[in-house]
Write a protein that holds these residues in place. Structure first.
Motif, PDB file in Angstrom:
ATOM      1  N   PRO A 100       0.819  -1.055  -0.077  1.00 25.73           N
ATOM      2  CA  PRO A 100       0.053  -0.231   0.292  1.00 25.73           C
ATOM      3  C   PRO A 100       0.994   0.967  -0.062  1.00 25.73           C
ATOM      4  CG  PRO A 100      -0.725  -1.090   1.933  1.00 25.73           C
ATOM      5  CD  PRO A 100       0.622  -2.377   1.090  1.00 25.73           C
ATOM      6  N   HIS A 101       1.881   1.067   0.653  1.00 24.27           N
ATOM      7  CA  HIS A 101       2.848   2.532   0.318  1.00 24.27           C
ATOM      8  C   HIS A 101       3.880   2.250  -0.713  1.00 24.27           C
ATOM      9  CE1 HIS A 101       5.198  -1.004   1.684  1.00 24.27           C
ATOM     10  NE2 HIS A 101       6.058  -0.336   1.440  1.00 24.27           N
ATOM     11  N   MET A 102       3.365   1.184  -2.019  1.00 23.32           N
ATOM     12  CA  MET A 102       3.964   1.550  -2.834  1.00 23.32           C
ATOM     13  C   MET A 102       3.212   2.650  -3.797  1.00 23.32           C
ATOM     14  SD  MET A 102       7.192  -0.615  -3.538  1.00 23.32           S
ATOM     15  CE  MET A 102       8.199  -1.989  -1.632  1.00 23.32           C
ATOM     16  N   TYR A 104      -1.539   4.649  -5.824  1.00 17.65           N
ATOM     17  CA  TYR A 104      -1.351   4.152  -4.920  1.00 17.65           C
ATOM     18  C   TYR A 104      -1.805   3.253  -4.997  1.00 17.65           C
ATOM     19  CZ  TYR A 104       2.454   6.714  -3.223  1.00 17.65           C
ATOM     20  OH  TYR A 104       3.583   7.028  -2.816  1.00 17.65           O
ATOM     21  N   PRO A 105      -1.958   1.380  -4.937  1.00 16.06           N
ATOM     22  CA  PRO A 105      -2.995   0.443  -4.822  1.00 16.06           C
ATOM     23  C   PRO A 105      -4.048   1.436  -3.795  1.00 16.06           C
ATOM     24  CG  PRO A 105      -1.247  -0.254  -3.956  1.00 16.06           C
ATOM     25  CD  PRO A 105      -0.526   1.140  -4.355  1.00 16.06           C
ATOM     26  N   LYS A 106      -5.108   1.513  -3.087  1.00 17.80           N
ATOM     27  CA  LYS A 106      -5.977   1.740  -2.426  1.00 17.80           C
ATOM     28  C   LYS A 106      -6.454   3.024  -3.612  1.00 17.80           C
ATOM     29  CE  LYS A 106      -5.018   6.362  -0.258  1.00 17.80           C
ATOM     30  NZ  LYS A 106      -4.054   7.494   1.225  1.00 17.80           N
ATOM     31  N   SER A 156       3.823   7.872   3.814  1.00 14.52           N
ATOM     32  CA  SER A 156       3.960   7.372   2.215  1.00 14.52           C
ATOM     33  C   SER A 156       2.108   8.021   1.601  1.00 14.52           C
ATOM     34  CB  SER A 156       3.704   6.252   2.090  1.00 14.52           C
ATOM     35  OG  SER A 156       2.628   5.324   0.650  1.00 14.52           O
ATOM     36  N   ARG A 157       1.792   8.507   0.877  1.00 15.81           N
ATOM     37  CA  ARG A 157       0.692   8.828   0.351  1.00 15.81           C
ATOM     38  C   ARG A 157      -0.994   8.227   0.692  1.00 15.81           C
ATOM     39  NH1 ARG A 157      -0.874  11.584  -4.524  1.00 15.81           N
ATOM     40  NH2 ARG A 157       0.888  10.767  -5.567  1.00 15.81           N
ATOM     41  N   GLY A 158       0.299   6.339   0.073  1.00 14.00           N
ATOM     42  CA  GLY A 158      -0.652   5.392  -0.389  1.00 14.00           C
ATOM     43  C   GLY A 158      -0.920   4.862   0.944  1.00 14.00           C
ATOM     44  N   LEU A 159      -0.171   5.361   2.347  1.00 16.49           N
ATOM     45  CA  LEU A 159      -0.444   4.938   3.917  1.00 16.49           C
ATOM     46  C   LEU A 159      -1.668   5.986   4.188  1.00 16.49           C
ATOM     47  CD1 LEU A 159       2.818   3.959   5.052  1.00 16.49           C
ATOM     48  CD2 LEU A 159       0.734   2.434   4.032  1.00 16.49           C
ATOM     49  N   ARG A 160      -1.359   6.809   3.968  1.00 16.35           N
ATOM     50  CA  ARG A 160      -2.613   8.284   4.446  1.00 16.35           C
ATOM     51  C   ARG A 160      -4.329   7.840   4.561  1.00 16.35           C
ATOM     52  NH1 ARG A 160      -0.670  12.826   2.270  1.00 16.35           N
ATOM     53  NH2 ARG A 160       2.324  12.475   2.277  1.00 16.35           N
TER      54      ARG A 160
END
Lengths: 346, 220
Positions: free
Chosen positions: A109-111, A153-155, B215-219
């Motif tokens: 998720p962070h990539m 991002y994946p989300k 990371s923006r993906g974690l927010r």
């Protein structure tokens, strides 16, 4: 300093389209379990074959698959890829050359999407440009516009899009072997059908050796070159083409697993052109049409849906080449015509 | 004894340089302690997160350290390391370890099994998984632990004046020891207010740091 990889790994890696996989008397016995999870499993998978492992939950199909990339260590037996003994290789190096897709996808998720796809190339020390080119190529292959998706991002992706990225990520370093554990299991039926169709088209061009685990027999029929129907302890009840399993189930277990509707399931495998089409005039009036590339199941589906006696069949150039009715579909099933596997060359 | 606002303002005007210096010292000693505690705490967390016995032992030990009254801990350190910065930093590091180690362990363990499976299945070594997947994913949780530790140590650092340590505690202790004198209350109030303001500013800084380093993906 990265260790120099074992030459056997490089030999596997050198092959990008399909490798021979052999499992020889493989057994997995977990400690403190009365029976083995996998018992005496032997199988040879030809290069470029798409093999489906089908069976109920807990039958050991996933464990068997995971033994191939050394995710699970077998208690006894041997596994080889293109003649190289897998158990003698460094597990992490080996896995960089085996594509791995799981149901939960497991995108990081962070990539970003590009970074996710670039994970294995980075582990293999590819240059930035080479990785970048590959990421763009793969995103295009799986139908995601690179300019639009690479930096998301994946989300920010739907389930179906994430699963496409999962497949792209597994293909990143062009591995000769892919292991797929119910990759489309968590998607809705419509998305699943779409992903399956795309996946078949992709496999037709890349020709990987694929072990595909599913509990969905229809999916196995639709995708597999050969299906291994597994029961407890990963026992092979039948290992054959979808058509042969549907027409000649080896035993009660296989029949019960196929379930009802074998005739309809067989229709998936048979193209419309196998039927003796009626005259094009018989379909006069229907706006719904069938294409020569469709399966007989598509034809039956359309007939049931429209309630019409016959539907026009169009070829690639949209010319009517005839019509099809329920009688003509039944006739195909009645005569023992050799049915085609879904991936047969067109 | 009433607080005379005018007197307080005059006190501030006259002692402004001292106040700033003590604030700076306070912030420095907390930052040094947090940096050390982060290196130790995250390192220890990375070593024990997947080993049940060492994990519980470390967390229990860090928990026990936190229950030692700060005054007692500082007093115990005097015969060993003397007075001043050293005992202060050691005490602050000990208090910081529990939230940092615990949050590191929780963060590393909270990475979903599917992500661990796909990371290993793609050929990452366990150490690579730790560094490139678990640590970045656990980062916001680890930083939350550091943030808690920061609040804790800003308060505890005020006690450090007892061992001649740096920071605003000097004002507070000076005020307490000269009760009844003209500036006693001014000293105590200024020290306390300084600690509170510092705590609020540092907390706000952590919100910003967490945002910019996650990371923006974690927010959410």
């Amino acid at each position: 300093m990265p260790k120099q990889p074992n030459t056997a790994v490089l030999q596997i890696a050198g092959k990008t389209s399909g490798a021979l996989i052999e499992l020889d008397h493989v057994t997995k016995q977990y400690p403190n379990q009365p029976v083995a999870a996998v018992q005496d499993f032997s199988m040879t998978v030809q290069p470029g074959e798409l093999i489906m492992f089908v069976g109920p939950s807990g039958c050991g199909k996933t464990t068997t698959m995971k033994i191939i990339n050394r995710n699970t260590a077998p208690t006894s037996g041997s596994i080889s890829i293109d003649g190289r003994d897998v158990l003698s290789l460094n597990p992490s190096e080996l896995r960089r050359h085996i594509g791995y897709v799981i149901q939960q996808i497991g995108l990081f998720p962070h990539m970003t999407i590009a970074e996710n796809i670039g994970v294995v190339p980075k582990l293999l020390n590819w240059s930035k440009e080479k990785t970048n080119d590959r990421v763009h190529e793969l995103l295009t292959t799986v139908g995601l516009e690179p300019g639009d998706f690479a930096h998301r991002y994946p989300k920010q992706l739907s389930g179906g899009q994430q699963q496409r990225v999962g497949v792209a990520r597994a293909l990143a370093a062009d591995p000769p072997v892919m292991l797929m554990d119910e990759p489309f299991g968590a998607t809705d039926p419509i998305t699943r059908e779409k992903l399956q169709a795309e996946f078949l088209r992709l496999q037709a061009s890349i020709g990987k050796t694929i072990i595909f685990v599913t509990h969905d027999f229809d999916e196995a029929v639709r995708l597999g070159d050969r299906i291994a129907v597994l029961s407890n302890r990963s026992q092979i009840e039948q290992f054959d083409t979808p058509a042969n399993i549907l027409t000649n189930p080896a035993n009660e277990y296989v029949s019960s697993f196929i379930g009802l509707g074998t005739a309809i399931k067989r229709l998936v495998l048979i193209p419309v052109t196998e039927a003796r089409l009626g005259p094009a005039s018989a379909a006069a009036g229907g706006t719904t049409t069938i294409r020569t590339t469709d399966s007989l199941r598509d034809a039956l589906d359309a007939l049931v849906l429209t309630g019409l006696p016959a539907l026009a069949v169009l070829d690639e150039q949209n010319r009517a080449v005839g019509s099809i009715s329920v009688d003509q579909i039944s006739a195909v099933l009645g005569t023992e015509v050799p049915v085609l596997a879904p991936t047969a060359e067109v | 004894m009433n607080l005379d606002l005018n007197g307080l303002l005059t006190f501030w005007a006259r002692r402004w340089d001292d106040i700033l210096e003590l604030l700076g010292e306070h912030l420095t000693v907390v930052a040094v302690a947090l940096a050390l505690a982060m290196v130790i705490g995250v390192g220890v967390g990375m070593l024990v997160w997947d080993k049940p016995f060492p994990r519980s032992t470390v967390i229990a030990a860090a928990g026990v350290a936190l229950t030692i009254p700060s005054l007692a801990l500082l007093a115990l350190l005097i015969p060993v390391v003397g007075l001043g910065w050293t005992p202060t930093v050691i005490a602050l590091v000990m208090y910081s370890l529990l939230p940092i180690v615990r949050n590191t362990v929780v963060g590393l363990r909270e990475v979903p099994p599917a992500i661990m499976e796909s990371a290993l299945g793609m050929g990452m070594t366990p150490f690579t998984v730790l560094l490139r997947v678990q640590l970045p994913m656990a980062w916001p949780i680890i930083l939350t632990g550091v943030r808690v530790a920061a609040q804790l140590t800003i308060g505890v650092a005020a006690i450090a004046a007892y061992v001649a340590g740096p920071g605003l505690g000097q004002f507070i202790f000076q005020g307490l020891s000269s009760l009844g004198s003209k500036n006693a209350l001014n000293f105590a109030v200024t020290g306390t207010l300084g600690v509170v303001i510092l705590a609020l500013v540092v907390d706000a800084a952590f919100v910003a740091i967490t945002r910019s380093t996650t990371s923006r993906g974690l927010r959410a």
